[in-house]
Design a protein around this motif. Structure first.
Motif, PDB file in Angstrom:
ATOM      1  N   VAL A   1       0.868  -1.177   0.000  1.00 33.94           N
ATOM      2  CA  VAL A   1       0.000   0.000   0.000  1.00 33.94           C
ATOM      3  C   VAL A   1       0.903   1.224   0.000  1.00 33.94           C
ATOM      4  O   VAL A   1       1.870   1.294   0.771  1.00 33.94           O
ATOM      5  N   GLY A   2       0.603   2.174  -0.873  1.00 36.26           N
ATOM      6  CA  GLY A   2       1.401   3.395  -0.952  1.00 36.26           C
ATOM      7  C   GLY A   2       0.562   4.612  -0.593  1.00 36.26           C
ATOM      8  O   GLY A   2      -0.401   4.937  -1.293  1.00 36.26           O
ATOM      9  N   TYR A   3       0.903   5.266   0.513  1.00 39.11           N
ATOM     10  CA  TYR A   3       0.210   6.480   0.937  1.00 39.11           C
ATOM     11  C   TYR A   3       0.955   7.676   0.359  1.00 39.11           C
ATOM     12  O   TYR A   3       2.136   7.897   0.664  1.00 39.11           O
ATOM     13  N   VAL A   4       0.265   8.421  -0.483  1.00 34.28           N
ATOM     14  CA  VAL A   4       0.909   9.507  -1.237  1.00 34.28           C
ATOM     15  C   VAL A   4       1.427  10.576  -0.285  1.00 34.28           C
ATOM     16  O   VAL A   4       0.729  11.022   0.625  1.00 34.28           O
ATOM     17  N   LYS A   5       2.668  10.978  -0.488  1.00 35.59           N
ATOM     18  CA  LYS A   5       3.299  11.996   0.348  1.00 35.59           C
ATOM     19  C   LYS A   5       2.649  13.358   0.104  1.00 35.59           C
ATOM     20  O   LYS A   5       2.136  13.637  -0.982  1.00 35.59           O
ATOM     21  N   SER A   6       2.685  14.191   1.105  1.00 33.45           N
ATOM     22  CA  SER A   6       2.105  15.528   0.976  1.00 33.45           C
ATOM     23  C   SER A   6       2.968  16.375   0.038  1.00 33.45           C
ATOM     24  O   SER A   6       4.181  16.181  -0.074  1.00 33.45           O
ATOM     25  N   GLY A   7       2.311  17.301  -0.651  1.00 36.02           N
ATOM     26  CA  GLY A   7       3.037  18.231  -1.510  1.00 36.02           C
ATOM     27  C   GLY A   7       3.286  17.745  -2.917  1.00 36.02           C
ATOM     28  O   GLY A   7       3.924  18.455  -3.706  1.00 36.02           O
ATOM     29  N   ILE A   8       2.794  16.559  -3.267  1.00 36.45           N
ATOM     30  CA  ILE A   8       2.980  16.051  -4.635  1.00 36.45           C
ATOM     31  C   ILE A   8       2.062  16.837  -5.574  1.00 36.45           C
ATOM     32  O   ILE A   8       0.860  16.971  -5.329  1.00 36.45           O
ATOM     33  N   VAL A   9       2.613  17.372  -6.654  1.00 39.05           N
ATOM     34  CA  VAL A   9       1.844  18.209  -7.562  1.00 39.05           C
ATOM     35  C   VAL A   9       0.875  17.371  -8.385  1.00 39.05           C
ATOM     36  O   VAL A   9       1.076  16.163  -8.567  1.00 39.05           O
ATOM     37  N   ASN A  10      -0.171  18.023  -8.867  1.00 37.95           N
ATOM     38  CA  ASN A  10      -1.174  17.347  -9.677  1.00 37.95           C
ATOM     39  C   ASN A  10      -0.545  16.703 -10.917  1.00 37.95           C
ATOM     40  O   ASN A  10       0.358  17.258 -11.523  1.00 37.95           O
ATOM     41  N   GLY A  11      -1.058  15.537 -11.265  1.00 39.60           N
ATOM     42  CA  GLY A  11      -0.616  14.875 -12.480  1.00 39.60           C
ATOM     43  C   GLY A  11       0.516  13.888 -12.284  1.00 39.60           C
ATOM     44  O   GLY A  11       0.831  13.121 -13.197  1.00 39.60           O
ATOM     45  N   ILE A  12       1.139  13.887 -11.111  1.00 41.24           N
ATOM     46  CA  ILE A  12       2.231  12.946 -10.851  1.00 41.24           C
ATOM     47  C   ILE A  12       1.670  11.567 -10.498  1.00 41.24           C
ATOM     48  O   ILE A  12       2.129  10.540 -11.017  1.00 41.24           O
TER      49      ILE A  12
ATOM     50  N   HIS B   1       7.194   8.624  -4.617  1.00 39.40           N
ATOM     51  CA  HIS B   1       6.232   9.643  -4.222  1.00 39.40           C
ATOM     52  C   HIS B   1       5.226   9.172  -3.180  1.00 39.40           C
ATOM     53  O   HIS B   1       4.276   9.893  -2.872  1.00 39.40           O
ATOM     54  N   VAL B   2       5.422   7.963  -2.671  1.00 34.35           N
ATOM     55  CA  VAL B   2       4.492   7.444  -1.665  1.00 34.35           C
ATOM     56  C   VAL B   2       5.270   6.908  -0.469  1.00 34.35           C
ATOM     57  O   VAL B   2       6.463   6.596  -0.562  1.00 34.35           O
ATOM     58  N   GLN B   3       4.565   6.823   0.635  1.00 29.20           N
ATOM     59  CA  GLN B   3       5.105   6.147   1.818  1.00 29.20           C
ATOM     60  C   GLN B   3       4.650   4.697   1.740  1.00 29.20           C
ATOM     61  O   GLN B   3       3.457   4.401   1.852  1.00 29.20           O
ATOM     62  N   ILE B   4       5.599   3.808   1.509  1.00 28.71           N
ATOM     63  CA  ILE B   4       5.257   2.394   1.329  1.00 28.71           C
ATOM     64  C   ILE B   4       4.913   1.755   2.675  1.00 28.71           C
ATOM     65  O   ILE B   4       5.633   1.906   3.659  1.00 28.71           O
TER      66      ILE B   4
END
Length: 392
Positions: A76-87, A106-109
């Motif tokens: 499970v990958g929890y998306v890190k804060s601050g990732i821009v749209n479209g990534i 770009h995620v917290q595994i």
């Protein structure tokens, strides 16, 4: 795709067993049709919940077809804060399986399962909901799942799995993974044929996963605790040893667990040294070629040592009347079965130890699916009163 007949795939338990009600059993053919109280369509799921990968084999209760067959990374990958749209695909907050692995920068595994047991309560709940969507996108079916658990899984470990599927699946059964692997390997179409050796009749299964290695005597009945041995040394432990050896020479290597696993899967072997094994890696931004022949061999042979010692313990527990046939049917499965030479080296050690004419074989290339296939067979063999309701 059509599954083999489920009739008589799970041996009937004895009447004197105190836990008969929890064991799938078939007598005189297939069990009566399952009934859903709400009139919903019933989907049966064979679920191999693995440390690194999970296998889902599902089909309707009304036929023997396989409707869904998927192997997904248990990630499970929890998306890190601050990732821009479209990534991130769909700008999702949580990714699963291959999507989580592909976007690991770009995620917290989070890994829901470690050493074969639940390790992260939030991640396991999210992962279970994701798997439900894979097999029943409409969300309207009643899902009954047979889930594989490590041999000798504790009561607490079983309860953790049941809790993780509350509100996701409707009914469950938890069955030891090596026993399910035997059901999965079994070719039901050949039962009764002259010369066919039924792996469910009298065999010793060695199921090498990522977190645990499970050994099980499968002798025509549901295995007891005495028939099983499980230890937390398997694929992940090999990875750890390889990484530790590399970091001794290159302390700042920064190699990821994903990269180390790739190296192992490409080059793992047991037996005498197979030097040189030259592997290209990126260290400090620069490409380097490092020789890992002995490193990989030492790590894999450490696993072989543990398997051999525990196989001897399990053989000693088997009935003397059946041990000769048992020695003819030692089967290695799971991801670790792909280690080069695992079958031949184990057989050589048994011969050297004095066991008469042992035969060790690898289950086959479909190793990632055997537990799931066996679990679906068990689901199709279970009677209505054997399914356990899932309570939160």
């Amino acid at each position: 795709m059509t599954a083999p007949s489920a009739a008589s795939t799970v041996p009937a338990s004895t009447a004197t067993s105190p836990s008969t009600a929890s064991k799938p059993a078939v007598a005189n053919g297939a069990p009566p049709p399952l009934q859903s109280k709400g009139g919903k369509k019933i989907l049966l799921l064979g679920f191999d919940l693995g440390t690194n990968k999970s296998c889902l084999i599902a089909g309707a209760a009304s036929d023997n077809d396989i409707a869904v067959g998927k192997i997904v990374p248990s990630v499970v990958g929890y998306v890190k804060s601050g990732i821009v749209n479209g990534i991130i695909p769909g700008n999702a907050d949580v990714l699963f399986g291959d999507d989580a692995v592909k976007n690991r920068l770009h995620v917290q595994i989070a890994r829901p399962v470690l050493d074969g047991v639940v390790a992260d309560e939030r991640a396991i709940r999210d992962f279970m909901k994701y798997t439900r969507g894979l097999i029943d996108p409409s969300g309207e079916a009643e899902i009954r799942a047979v889930i594989g658990v490590p041999a000798n899984a504790t009561a607490a470990a079983r309860d953790n799995i049941r809790h993780s599927v509350a509100g996701v699946f409707d009914r469950v059964l938890l069955i030891p993974e090596p026993f399910l692997a035997a059901l999965g390997v079994r070719d039901d179409s050949r039962l009764g044929q002259s010369g066919y050796v039924d792996p469910v009749n009298n065999s010793l299964f060695v199921d090498i996963g990522a977190g645990t290695t499970d050994l099980c005597l499968v002798q025509g009945y549901f295995p007891t605790a005495e028939d099983q041995i499980s230890f937390a040394f398997a694929g992940d432990a090999i990875d750890d040893r390889i990484l530790a050896a590399i970091e001794q020479v290159y302390p700042e290597s920064g190699l990821s667990s994903h990269k180390v696993r790739e190296i192992k899967e490409a080059h793992a072997y047991v037996g005498p040294s197979r030097k040189p094994i030259d592997v290209k890696v990126i260290i400090g931004g620069k490409a380097r070629t490092i020789e890992l022949g002995d490193v990989i061999g030492d790590a894999c042979n450490a696993l072989l040592d543990k398997i051999f010692e525990n196989i001897k313990r399990l053989i000693a527990r088997a009935s003397s009347d059946g041990v000769e046939q048992l020695l003819q049917n030692i089967i290695v499965t799971g991801g670790g079965s792909q280690i080069r030479g695992i079958d031949t080296e184990l057989q050589k050690r048994l011969v050297a130890e004095g066991y008469e004419n042992p035969k060790v074989r690898v289950a086959g290339q479909d190793y990632q699916r055997y537990v799931g296939i066996g679990a679906l067979k068990a689901a199709r063999s279970a009677r209505e009163n054997q399914w356990q309701y899932v309570l939160s």
